[in-house]
Scaffold this motif. Sequence first.
Motif, PDB file in Angstrom:
ATOM      1  N   GLY A  60       0.793  -1.219   0.000  1.00 54.42           N
ATOM      2  CA  GLY A  60       0.000   0.000   0.000  1.00 54.42           C
ATOM      3  C   GLY A  60       0.821   1.262   0.000  1.00 54.42           C
ATOM      4  O   GLY A  60       0.278   2.356  -0.147  1.00 54.42           O
ATOM      5  N   ALA A  61       2.144   1.149   0.171  1.00 53.64           N
ATOM      6  CA  ALA A  61       3.000   2.326   0.240  1.00 53.64           C
ATOM      7  C   ALA A  61       3.533   2.689  -1.138  1.00 53.64           C
ATOM      8  O   ALA A  61       3.865   1.815  -1.947  1.00 53.64           O
ATOM      9  CB  ALA A  61       4.159   2.097   1.195  1.00 53.64           C
ATOM     10  N   ALA A  62       3.621   3.974  -1.418  1.00 56.87           N
ATOM     11  CA  ALA A  62       4.320   4.466  -2.599  1.00 56.87           C
ATOM     12  C   ALA A  62       5.793   4.621  -2.245  1.00 56.87           C
ATOM     13  O   ALA A  62       6.128   5.117  -1.176  1.00 56.87           O
ATOM     14  CB  ALA A  62       3.744   5.806  -3.041  1.00 56.87           C
ATOM     15  N   VAL A  63       6.654   4.169  -3.132  1.00 54.04           N
ATOM     16  CA  VAL A  63       8.101   4.298  -2.942  1.00 54.04           C
ATOM     17  C   VAL A  63       8.667   5.043  -4.145  1.00 54.04           C
ATOM     18  O   VAL A  63       8.481   4.623  -5.282  1.00 54.04           O
ATOM     19  CB  VAL A  63       8.785   2.931  -2.794  1.00 54.04           C
ATOM     20  N   CYS A  64       9.331   6.159  -3.890  1.00 57.97           N
ATOM     21  CA  CYS A  64       9.875   7.009  -4.951  1.00 57.97           C
ATOM     22  C   CYS A  64      11.326   7.339  -4.623  1.00 57.97           C
ATOM     23  O   CYS A  64      11.685   7.488  -3.452  1.00 57.97           O
ATOM     24  CB  CYS A  64       9.087   8.312  -5.061  1.00 57.97           C
ATOM     25  N   TYR A  65      12.141   7.455  -5.665  1.00 61.94           N
ATOM     26  CA  TYR A  65      13.517   7.875  -5.429  1.00 61.94           C
ATOM     27  C   TYR A  65      14.101   8.501  -6.678  1.00 61.94           C
ATOM     28  O   TYR A  65      13.586   8.344  -7.794  1.00 61.94           O
ATOM     29  CB  TYR A  65      14.391   6.718  -4.943  1.00 61.94           C
ATOM     30  N   LEU A  66      15.211   9.220  -6.466  1.00 60.76           N
ATOM     31  CA  LEU A  66      15.986   9.773  -7.558  1.00 60.76           C
ATOM     32  C   LEU A  66      17.439   9.803  -7.129  1.00 60.76           C
ATOM     33  O   LEU A  66      17.767  10.273  -6.037  1.00 60.76           O
ATOM     34  CB  LEU A  66      15.522  11.191  -7.911  1.00 60.76           C
ATOM     35  N   LEU A  67      18.308   9.280  -7.984  1.00 56.28           N
ATOM     36  CA  LEU A  67      19.746   9.314  -7.784  1.00 56.28           C
ATOM     37  C   LEU A  67      20.356  10.102  -8.939  1.00 56.28           C
ATOM     38  O   LEU A  67      20.100   9.798 -10.103  1.00 56.28           O
ATOM     39  CB  LEU A  67      20.323   7.896  -7.744  1.00 56.28           C
ATOM     40  N   MET A  68      21.145  11.125  -8.618  1.00 55.64           N
ATOM     41  CA  MET A  68      21.709  12.002  -9.637  1.00 55.64           C
ATOM     42  C   MET A  68      23.219  12.131  -9.465  1.00 55.64           C
ATOM     43  O   MET A  68      23.737  12.020  -8.341  1.00 55.64           O
ATOM     44  CB  MET A  68      21.092  13.405  -9.535  1.00 55.64           C
ATOM     45  N   ASP A  69      23.889  12.386 -10.574  1.00 54.94           N
ATOM     46  CA  ASP A  69      25.281  12.796 -10.500  1.00 54.94           C
ATOM     47  C   ASP A  69      25.332  14.210  -9.934  1.00 54.94           C
ATOM     48  O   ASP A  69      24.630  15.114 -10.414  1.00 54.94           O
ATOM     49  CB  ASP A  69      25.924  12.757 -11.880  1.00 54.94           C
ATOM     50  N   LEU A 429       7.374  10.060   9.865  1.00 58.31           N
ATOM     51  CA  LEU A 429       6.052  10.254  10.444  1.00 58.31           C
ATOM     52  C   LEU A 429       5.395   8.887  10.500  1.00 58.31           C
ATOM     53  O   LEU A 429       5.976   7.899  10.029  1.00 58.31           O
ATOM     54  CB  LEU A 429       5.215  11.210   9.585  1.00 58.31           C
ATOM     55  N   ASN A 430       4.219   8.792  11.050  1.00 60.18           N
ATOM     56  CA  ASN A 430       3.525   7.512  11.043  1.00 60.18           C
ATOM     57  C   ASN A 430       3.320   7.057   9.600  1.00 60.18           C
ATOM     58  O   ASN A 430       2.669   7.725   8.810  1.00 60.18           O
ATOM     59  CB  ASN A 430       2.168   7.637  11.737  1.00 60.18           C
ATOM     60  N   PHE A 431       3.942   5.915   9.243  1.00 60.90           N
ATOM     61  CA  PHE A 431       3.832   5.303   7.923  1.00 60.90           C
ATOM     62  C   PHE A 431       4.351   6.218   6.811  1.00 60.90           C
ATOM     63  O   PHE A 431       3.882   6.163   5.674  1.00 60.90           O
ATOM     64  CB  PHE A 431       2.383   4.850   7.650  1.00 60.90           C
ATOM     65  N   VAL A 432       5.333   7.039   7.162  1.00 61.75           N
ATOM     66  CA  VAL A 432       6.040   7.893   6.210  1.00 61.75           C
ATOM     67  C   VAL A 432       7.520   7.844   6.563  1.00 61.75           C
ATOM     68  O   VAL A 432       7.882   7.954   7.735  1.00 61.75           O
ATOM     69  CB  VAL A 432       5.549   9.347   6.255  1.00 61.75           C
ATOM     70  N   SER A 433       8.379   7.677   5.560  1.00 65.83           N
ATOM     71  CA  SER A 433       9.813   7.649   5.801  1.00 65.83           C
ATOM     72  C   SER A 433      10.534   8.292   4.630  1.00 65.83           C
ATOM     73  O   SER A 433      10.109   8.181   3.482  1.00 65.83           O
ATOM     74  CB  SER A 433      10.301   6.201   5.982  1.00 65.83           C
ATOM     75  N   GLY A 434      11.636   8.967   4.931  1.00 60.54           N
ATOM     76  CA  GLY A 434      12.429   9.587   3.889  1.00 60.54           C
ATOM     77  C   GLY A 434      13.894   9.638   4.264  1.00 60.54           C
ATOM     78  O   GLY A 434      14.256   9.642   5.442  1.00 60.54           O
ATOM     79  N   LEU A 435      14.749   9.670   3.258  1.00 59.75           N
ATOM     80  CA  LEU A 435      16.181   9.808   3.452  1.00 59.75           C
ATOM     81  C   LEU A 435      16.730  10.566   2.246  1.00 59.75           C
ATOM     82  O   LEU A 435      16.566  10.127   1.109  1.00 59.75           O
ATOM     83  CB  LEU A 435      16.857   8.440   3.575  1.00 59.75           C
ATOM     84  N   ILE A 451      15.010   9.647  -1.296  1.00 59.14           N
ATOM     85  CA  ILE A 451      14.186   8.433  -1.242  1.00 59.14           C
ATOM     86  C   ILE A 451      12.995   8.705  -0.335  1.00 59.14           C
ATOM     87  O   ILE A 451      13.169   9.218   0.775  1.00 59.14           O
ATOM     88  CB  ILE A 451      14.970   7.231  -0.680  1.00 59.14           C
ATOM     89  N   TYR A 452      11.802   8.342  -0.795  1.00 56.13           N
ATOM     90  CA  TYR A 452      10.597   8.510   0.016  1.00 56.13           C
ATOM     91  C   TYR A 452       9.725   7.263  -0.056  1.00 56.13           C
ATOM     92  O   TYR A 452       9.601   6.634  -1.109  1.00 56.13           O
ATOM     93  CB  TYR A 452       9.772   9.714  -0.456  1.00 56.13           C
ATOM     94  N   ALA A 453       9.134   6.930   1.082  1.00 52.61           N
ATOM     95  CA  ALA A 453       8.124   5.870   1.167  1.00 52.61           C
ATOM     96  C   ALA A 453       6.983   6.387   2.027  1.00 52.61           C
ATOM     97  O   ALA A 453       7.228   6.989   3.080  1.00 52.61           O
ATOM     98  CB  ALA A 453       8.717   4.599   1.777  1.00 52.61           C
TER      99      ALA A 453
END
Length: 492
Positions: A60-69, A429-435, A451-453
């Motif tokens: 049920g969680a969305a997971v998004c990320y971006l890695l850049m030079d 946050l509750n059911f939210v994580s980021g780095l 990175i976000y979930a």
Amino acid sequence: MTGLTRRGLLAGLMAGAAWPALAEAPLRSPVPPARPVRGAAAVPSADLAEAIIAEAKLPGAAVCYLLMDAKSGEVLAAREPDRPMPPASTLKAVTALYALGTLGAGHRFSTRVLVTGPVKGGRVAGDLILAGGGDPSLSTDDLGDLAAAVRAAGVTSVAGRFLVWGGALPYLPEIDRGQPEWLGYNPAVSGLNLNFNRVNFTWARGGDGYRVGFDARAERFAPAVEMARMKVVARDLPIFTYADGGRTEDWTVAQAALNKDGSRWLPVRRPDLYAGDVFRTLMAAQGIRLDRPEVLASVPPGPTLLRGRESAPLPDVLRDMLKFSTNMTAETVGMAASVVRGAKTHAASARAMADWLASGIGRRGAQFVDHSGLGGASRVSAAEMAEALRRLGPGAGLGGLMKPVKFKDAKDLGSARAPQRVVAKTGTLNFVSGLVGYLTTAAGEERVFAIYAADVARRDAVPPGDRENPPGASSWAKRARRMELRLIGSWA
């Protein structure tokens, strides 16, 4: 205070223990597809990333990320990078950039003691004013030193009133109204703040029930607090209730929630009166009696500076903010920057920061409701955050303010080759994580990542009474954090 000697009062105060923890058209730049960078290693495997995400088991969680030079901005890995996500405390990285870009690295916050009349024979022939300048780092120890400086200036008494002023910043009774009112990380914010606007509630079981009280402890001083009051009530729930008593903050606590003895930090809703209460006690320890503090709407013209205290330079304040993720600091420095830009309210300040970000990265889409990320309605994409770190971070020295990421074991790393260095800001946050942060690969290549979930539907479904620690939130956060570390390991 009647009957206490200055020596006795100082001895009691020294008993404190250490304490911890748009007028423009929309801007949009589509993210280019991931591809190799000349001279760099191959693009990280999308299949490996998907396996890491699946292993985290965040249904049920969305997971998004971006890695850049970090230099060229080439995208090396991406997954739904344009999707708006709750930033949680990673928003503090933007707030740090905003404050540095507006106030400058040399900015210091000041707290002043002013008088409205001359000092004759040790007596102030007028009022004494404790005037805040928005310092988020002001502690009881700092106020103790300020009281000693007033005494060293030759003051022995005050003929007039004792006034407190917190109008340097817009007043905010709590950062996020959706949070339980007893959470210490959701206090008020004003131009006069103390101890991150938290007060220490203590209790001890006695023969006839519980002895309860409040103090403003720091490392050297622990004065009792009179403006906060607690009553023990025979009930199970709610654990705490709060009421604004005008000049007091009136709490009740469920007796069933108390053990033999203990303490807990509770939020302060009237930080100006709180700081005044504490300063009054510390001045009494110096032999200077003050009336109870009265709130000043505006500083009268022509007061004389008696003594002042300045904070550390802004980068040091921000480094602690990013390390300990202090919400009150983020709101204070964010609003201080917005006041310079003409914002009058907390909501206007959050919008001003979003506008500033859009202008700086050439992408418009982020929406902020605060500066700390505590409010769940804020949104930012991984692409926007990564661009902020890449474009705005180096000039501000953001990487040097961020906390190093440590990999505990091979399960955390998920790769045979460890990165040379990772500095980042976490967000939970509750059911939210980021780095989000900066990565130096094993080969010495500089990268920027976000990175976000988030399982927003599950977060929104948590009943108000369970929001401090809802069932399943802790294990969800651990799995999300392990996933984030393993993704970084796969990119190293």
